[in-house]
Enzyme design. Sequence first.
Site, mmCIF file in Angstrom:
data_model
loop_
_atom_site.group_PDB
_atom_site.id
_atom_site.type_symbol
_atom_site.label_atom_id
_atom_site.label_comp_id
_atom_site.label_asym_id
_atom_site.label_seq_id
_atom_site.Cartn_x
_atom_site.Cartn_y
_atom_site.Cartn_z
ATOM 1 N N ASP A 259 58.659 30.711 36.652
ATOM 2 C CA ASP A 259 57.661 31.616 36.053
ATOM 3 C C ASP A 259 56.340 31.515 36.824
ATOM 4 O O ASP A 259 55.285 31.297 36.251
ATOM 5 C CB ASP A 259 57.459 31.282 34.571
ATOM 6 N N ASN B 253 50.387 24.936 26.526
ATOM 7 C CA ASN B 253 51.280 25.305 25.423
ATOM 8 C C ASN B 253 52.690 24.778 25.645
ATOM 9 O O ASN B 253 53.397 24.460 24.682
ATOM 10 C CB ASN B 253 51.332 26.828 25.266
ATOM 11 N N HIS B 254 53.092 24.678 26.913
ATOM 12 C CA HIS B 254 54.466 24.301 27.223
ATOM 13 C C HIS B 254 54.520 23.651 28.597
ATOM 14 O O HIS B 254 53.561 23.720 29.367
ATOM 15 C CB HIS B 254 55.387 25.524 27.200
ATOM 16 N N GLN C 218 60.834 26.775 29.281
ATOM 17 C CA GLN C 218 59.457 26.351 29.020
ATOM 18 C C GLN C 218 59.325 25.851 27.581
ATOM 19 O O GLN C 218 58.789 26.539 26.712
ATOM 20 C CB GLN C 218 58.497 27.531 29.262
ATOM 21 N N ASP D 147 57.971 24.308 24.264
ATOM 22 C CA ASP D 147 56.620 24.137 23.730
ATOM 23 C C ASP D 147 56.287 22.662 23.545
ATOM 24 O O ASP D 147 57.123 21.871 23.074
ATOM 25 C CB ASP D 147 56.491 24.828 22.376
ATOM 26 N N ARG E 31 40.814 27.545 32.999
ATOM 27 C CA ARG E 31 41.411 28.600 32.178
ATOM 28 C C ARG E 31 42.537 27.935 31.402
ATOM 29 O O ARG E 31 43.433 27.327 31.985
ATOM 30 C CB ARG E 31 41.972 29.715 33.044
ATOM 31 N N ASP F 64 45.696 28.531 29.512
ATOM 32 C CA ASP F 64 46.727 29.544 29.322
ATOM 33 C C ASP F 64 47.251 29.502 27.884
ATOM 34 O O ASP F 64 47.359 28.431 27.276
ATOM 35 C CB ASP F 64 47.873 29.264 30.303
ATOM 36 N N GLU G 103 42.567 32.164 27.403
ATOM 37 C CA GLU G 103 43.463 33.315 27.365
ATOM 38 C C GLU G 103 43.986 33.378 25.933
ATOM 39 O O GLU G 103 44.908 32.662 25.554
ATOM 40 C CB GLU G 103 44.631 33.166 28.340
ATOM 41 N N HIS H 186 46.976 39.343 36.668
ATOM 42 C CA HIS H 186 48.207 39.099 37.407
ATOM 43 C C HIS H 186 49.457 39.261 36.546
ATOM 44 O O HIS H 186 50.560 38.963 36.996
ATOM 45 C CB HIS H 186 48.177 37.685 38.008
ATOM 46 N N ASP H 187 49.281 39.719 35.311
ATOM 47 C CA ASP H 187 50.403 40.013 34.431
ATOM 48 C C ASP H 187 50.528 41.530 34.278
ATOM 49 O O ASP H 187 49.922 42.282 35.026
ATOM 50 C CB ASP H 187 50.188 39.345 33.068
#
Length: 549
Positions: free
Chosen positions: A61, A103-104, A169, A171, A199, A201, A249, A314-315
């Site tokens: 990812d 987060n993960h 991924q 959590d 940043r 995420d 984010e 970038h998404d």
Amino acid sequence: MTDPDWYQDATIYSLDIKTFNDADGDGWGDFEGATERLGYLEELGVDALWIRPFYPSPLRDNGYDVADYRDVDDRLGTLADFRAFADAAHDRGMRVLTDLVFNHTSIDHEWFQRAREDPYSAYHDYYLWTSHLEDAHQRGNIFPEYEDGVWSYDDVAGKHYFHQFYHHQPDLNVANPAVREELYDVLRFWLDQGADGFRIDAAHPMLMAKGHNAMTLEDAPGLDEPIDLFKEMRAVVEAEQADAVLLAEADDEPEHLDYYFGDGEAFHLQFNFVMNAHLTYAVGVADTWPLHRAEELLPDVSGVGTWVNFLRNHDEWNLLKLPEEAFEHAREYFGDDEGDSWIFERGHRLRLADLYDGDPDRIAVAHALLFALPGSVALQSGDEIGMGSDLSLPEREAVRTPMQWDDSKNGGFSAADPEACYNPVIDEGQYAYDGVNVADQREDPDSVLSRVRELIAAREASPGIARGHYSVPEADHKGTRVHRFDHEGRVLLCAHNLAREGRREIVGFDVDPDSVEHIVGDGDYHVADGSVTFDLDACGYVWIRGQRR
């Protein structure tokens, strides 16, 4: 660089080391290559560099599947290379923000490997498990086209583990105090290496219900309320470096967004996804109503935090914040003819130039409006020259092609054979590197690059945008938008025409006519007693400033 308020009026440039510049010729960008290009970024005028994940990763990812939080992927360089990059950026007056995915982790991370192998290990509780799937908390996955849900079975553990993102991924259990301490130590580690902030995420998913019993941070030992997680992160970074910042984010519902600032004690900055969807749509459809709607939806965060406004990232371009009718219109209006750009049932995997059919004037006026919004600004690398997407690449990789520096092999990104590049450089069609590149635009005063560079300088010379009183005078045309900023006795007017034809707007301008100065833009204007008349071509703009009477 010790100004603790620097982030309130910053231009932040986002780049991926893997695709920015390759110094050793292996087809992968690296820190040495990025360091070589810092002169370009200094010339562009940006204040900070947001470096997307560069940690060891299986790259399932794009690096957001971290296998080791405390190192550099050896394909991109070494810790020493990161430190050299950060030092060189600092020498040029630019701060460095790294991207941390808390987060993960990747399933390849040592924590997960140890967790799955031993149910009695302390690491087992770093993640969330169930042996009774039929009784476990269920909800939709963030990637519904690719994942059936939020639980996947692990053969080694003999249990299912919880994941809001891809199955690779898992959590992290951020309710576990031991996990939180690990994360705080990661913050300290990168500050010690030369980072100036982070940043964070997926801040919103970090606070969502997780695991078998849908546990939230309301139940977490050591925290009085969920936002304390981010308050503790801020305390950690500020204890190490007084002017370090946290950028969220947090793509949450508008009415909840002010929560992430924690009354000025949690995140310093937050990406403005509401304005992003509406601003980029407004410019595309040549109508300003989406801007008014966005400002009505957004909570007042003055005194507690700063929005980071942006046109693309970038998404995918996420349209979920638009009203339903506009959402459906945007799906069809901006998409490619084959429908390949639509992804995750929420947005287009297209770059800004794709959305505007490569029109340099529309790209420029979009940036002019972006820089004329209160708060800070984020730019996606390549958008400043009008790069396009490659829909032959999977998922979000379509908007993550290498930077196009010149018309030489691989656009000047790498000397490697094209097939060896991390992602292929766009080499055909409207956005091919022989027609869209930095070298061709650098000295052309009418290029997208030159106009974006001028706007960054104009923003730097206009502190009233971030620090003054902001208002929007009423306009006569739905395609025109004027911003007014009152600051320290001066009035700044930023006039923009999104229409496909010329427009005239007359607005009040209570300044001494002899004091009026032009800031940026090619639009015509005439100052009379108490007012100014703007004559703007299609996609035209002009900023002017005068001393208030």
